[in-house]
Design a protein around this motif. Structure first.
Motif, PDB file in Angstrom:
ATOM      1  N   GLY A 222       0.630  -2.844   2.945  1.00 15.25           N
ATOM      2  CA  GLY A 222       0.169  -3.178   1.592  1.00 15.25           C
ATOM      3  C   GLY A 222       0.842  -2.362   0.504  1.00 15.25           C
ATOM      4  N   GLY A 223       1.552  -1.289   0.878  1.00 14.91           N
ATOM      5  CA  GLY A 223       2.236  -0.452  -0.106  1.00 14.91           C
ATOM      6  C   GLY A 223       1.352   0.675  -0.616  1.00 14.91           C
ATOM      7  N   VAL A 224       1.838   1.372  -1.639  1.00 13.28           N
ATOM      8  CA  VAL A 224       1.130   2.556  -2.145  1.00 13.28           C
ATOM      9  C   VAL A 224      -0.168   2.171  -2.846  1.00 13.28           C
ATOM     10  CG1 VAL A 224       1.272   4.546  -3.699  1.00 13.28           C
ATOM     11  CG2 VAL A 224       3.250   3.894  -2.343  1.00 13.28           C
ATOM     12  N   LYS A 225      -0.088   1.229  -3.815  1.00 12.16           N
ATOM     13  CA  LYS A 225      -1.292   0.892  -4.586  1.00 12.16           C
ATOM     14  C   LYS A 225      -2.232  -0.045  -3.824  1.00 12.16           C
ATOM     15  CE  LYS A 225       0.913   1.446  -9.060  1.00 12.16           C
ATOM     16  NZ  LYS A 225       1.740   0.759 -10.037  1.00 12.16           N
ATOM     17  N   GLN A 226      -1.658  -1.127  -3.279  1.00 10.78           N
ATOM     18  CA  GLN A 226      -2.497  -2.152  -2.630  1.00 10.78           C
ATOM     19  C   GLN A 226      -2.895  -1.791  -1.198  1.00 10.78           C
ATOM     20  OE1 GLN A 226      -4.044  -4.802  -4.077  1.00 10.78           O
ATOM     21  NE2 GLN A 226      -3.225  -3.723  -5.857  1.00 10.78           N
ATOM     22  N   GLY A 227      -2.179  -0.844  -0.608  1.00 10.88           N
ATOM     23  CA  GLY A 227      -2.507  -0.443   0.762  1.00 10.88           C
ATOM     24  C   GLY A 227      -3.157   0.918   0.812  1.00 10.88           C
TER      25      GLY A 227
ATOM     26  N   ILE B 146      -2.228   6.534   8.423  1.00  9.60           N
ATOM     27  CA  ILE B 146      -1.439   5.750   7.461  1.00  9.60           C
ATOM     28  C   ILE B 146      -0.382   6.630   6.777  1.00  9.60           C
ATOM     29  CG2 ILE B 146      -3.105   3.894   7.040  1.00  9.60           C
ATOM     30  CD1 ILE B 146      -4.107   5.299   4.577  1.00  9.60           C
ATOM     31  N   SER B 147      -0.705   7.901   6.538  1.00  8.56           N
ATOM     32  CA  SER B 147       0.288   8.792   5.913  1.00  8.56           C
ATOM     33  C   SER B 147       1.410   9.119   6.888  1.00  8.56           C
ATOM     34  CB  SER B 147      -0.380  10.073   5.406  1.00  8.56           C
ATOM     35  OG  SER B 147      -0.753  10.902   6.484  1.00  8.56           O
ATOM     36  N   MET B 148       1.092   9.189   8.194  1.00  9.01           N
ATOM     37  CA  MET B 148       2.119   9.492   9.204  1.00  9.01           C
ATOM     38  C   MET B 148       3.130   8.353   9.299  1.00  9.01           C
ATOM     39  SD  MET B 148      -0.206  11.034  12.269  1.00  9.01           S
ATOM     40  CE  MET B 148      -1.655  12.011  11.883  1.00  9.01           C
ATOM     41  N   LEU B 149       2.633   7.120   9.333  1.00 10.18           N
ATOM     42  CA  LEU B 149       3.536   5.968   9.437  1.00 10.18           C
ATOM     43  C   LEU B 149       4.328   5.776   8.145  1.00 10.18           C
ATOM     44  CD1 LEU B 149       4.592   3.569  11.058  1.00 10.18           C
ATOM     45  CD2 LEU B 149       2.631   2.234  10.279  1.00 10.18           C
TER      46      LEU B 149
END
Length: 454
Positions: free
Chosen positions: A166-171, A337-340
């Motif tokens: 989803g990206g930075v904002k949407q995910g 999510i930060s690792m991936l």
């Protein structure tokens, strides 16, 4: 020129709260909820808590500022951010190597972390199955089999990839701002519930009242330093990559402090829940400590002691068991999510690939390694976990620290931090910090590495 284009088109967090919750979420993981209470229980409760709180602000916070500043300065993935710290060609080459070593940390950690995340999801499903009377399904979910571990691991990867695509904002930001408040609410409910049980007050005293004789114990100090260090994922690249998505208008030291405070609050609250729960379990006949005072099954505390306590409390206990493992799933996901994201950002920036296929391809590659671990669990799981957390991560943190302290010029460092905080250099922290990260931090990190080899 590419550097400028990257930073101009780079997606940024849309709000301060979004950044703080996402970065704190990256730091908040099983290390806080599983690792921290276990360490506290093994090292004298209140004494460990006191030393840990000191270490967070003495060791971890100054290094968090370095890592986030490197990311924001480079406005890129870990490899290119490290390269941006110097104009020297040799320095850039070394920076690339440091970036790649740093990038290996989240991938290696995710490989074993996702398996534990899968266990947690299975325990949650097991609790739900039990509640609805599906006894055989509950036994399968709570048992330890290759098929069950494989199922849990794959479900955990799918959830992680869906958020990252989803990206930075949407995910990342969207889900962090939902999952982190849910974490605090669930913790609050669990704390209130556990405190109504016999033995809980005694556990609370053990956790909050320090035994000052133990405070200066060398083993305890090193354990607290190591835990503080891993709690904020120093050297894990997550903070560097999230820093690269932070606007230049923001006050970076203040943001780093907010992340530190949220992360520490989660660890502290986890102790408020887990430590009394342990004493409740002891009251109900569950053996937790050996005769010599050491903690039994410290690695599996969350999977053995707490479910036994919940089981002994009847149907309400079953509901709270589901709540507890839902809470752990949230904590695990905000970290994974930060690792991936670290490797997804590198491939996306270097090869100009679309985020969705990149997330799935890279997630699947790391998942393939996790599957190999699942099928060779006894020989590989402990080894991968040890190499990733005891060696790779501290070494990456030391290299980040040396590069940020010695290679990155003092002027450029201060200039980066003065963006969004013009008076940074005038305050005491601004005066002390450049020297501190050059000399003190590397020494403290080297001590943690030395202790892990010892």
């Amino acid at each position: 020129m590419a550097q400028v284009e990257t930073s101009q088109t780079r997606e940024l967090f849309s709000s301060r709260l979004g950044f703080i919750l996402a970065a704190a979420g990256a730091a908040v993981g099983l290390g806080n909820i599983w690792g921290f209470p276990t360490q506290a229980a093994s090292n004298g409760g209140g004494a460990f808590l006191l030393v840990y709180l000191i270490m967070i602000f003495v060791v971890a916070y100054p290094m968090l500022v370095v890592e986030m500043a490197i990311g924001r300065h480079g406005q890129a993935n870990p490899v290119d951010s490290m390269r941006s710290l110097t104009v020297n060609p040799l320095g850039k080459r070394v920076g690339s190597i440091v970036g790649w070593i740093g990038l290996s940390v989240p991938s290696a950690v995710l490989a074993f972390y996702s398996i534990v995340g899968g266990w947690i999801i299975c325990f949650m499903f097991g609790g739900i199955s039990e509640l609805f009377g599906f006894a055989s399904a509950a036994d399968w979910f709570k048992g330890f089999s290759v098929a069950r571990n494989l199922f849990g691991t794959l479900v955990f990867y799918v959830l992680t990839i869906l958020i990252v695509q989803g990206g930075v904002k949407q995910g990342i930001e969207k889900w962090s701002t939902r999952l982190m408040p849910a974490l605090f609410v669930l913790f609050g409910l669990l704390f209130v519930y556990i405190m109504t049980q016999a033995g809980a007050v005694e556990g609370l005293k053990h956790y909050l009242v320090p035994d000052f004789e133990k405070v200066f114990d060398r083993k305890l100090i090193l354990a607290a330093m190591g835990q503080g260090f891993f709690s904020l994922t120093i050297g894990g690249c997550s903070m560097l990559i999230y820093g690269s998505y932070l606007s230049k208008k923001e006050n970076l030291p203040k943001m780093a402090m907010n992340v530190t405070l949220v992360d520490t609050a989660v660890a502290f609250i986890a102790g408020l829940v887990v430590m009394p729960a342990m004493f409740v379990a002891m009251q109900k006949g569950v053996q937790i400590y050996a005769e010599d005072g050491s903690l039994l099954s410290s690695d599996t505390l969350v999977f053995t002691v707490l479910p036994l306590m919940f089981d002994s409390l009847g149907m309400l206990g079953q509901i709270f068991s589901i709540v507890f493992f839902a809470l752990l799933t949230i904590a695990a996901l905000t970290s994974s999510i930060s690792m991936l994201e670290c490797s997804v950002s590198l491939v996306g920036e270097r090869f100009n690939t679309k985020r969705t296929p990149t997330s799935w391809v890279l997630g699947s590659l790391i998942a393939a390694f996790s599957i190999v671990i699942v099928f060779n669990f006894n020989s590989m799981f402990g080894l991968v976990a040890m190499v990733a957390t005891q060696y790779l991560q501290p070494i990456a943190a030391l290299l980040f620290c040396l590069f940020g302290g010695w290679v990155w010029s003092r002027h450029s460092k201060l200039q980066e931090l003065e963006q969004g905080y013009p008076e940074f250099s005038l305050g005491w922290f601004g005066r002390v910090w450049p020297v501190y990260v050059k000399f003190v931090c590397p020494l403290l990190v080297a001590t943690v590495i030395w202790a892990s080899f010892g």
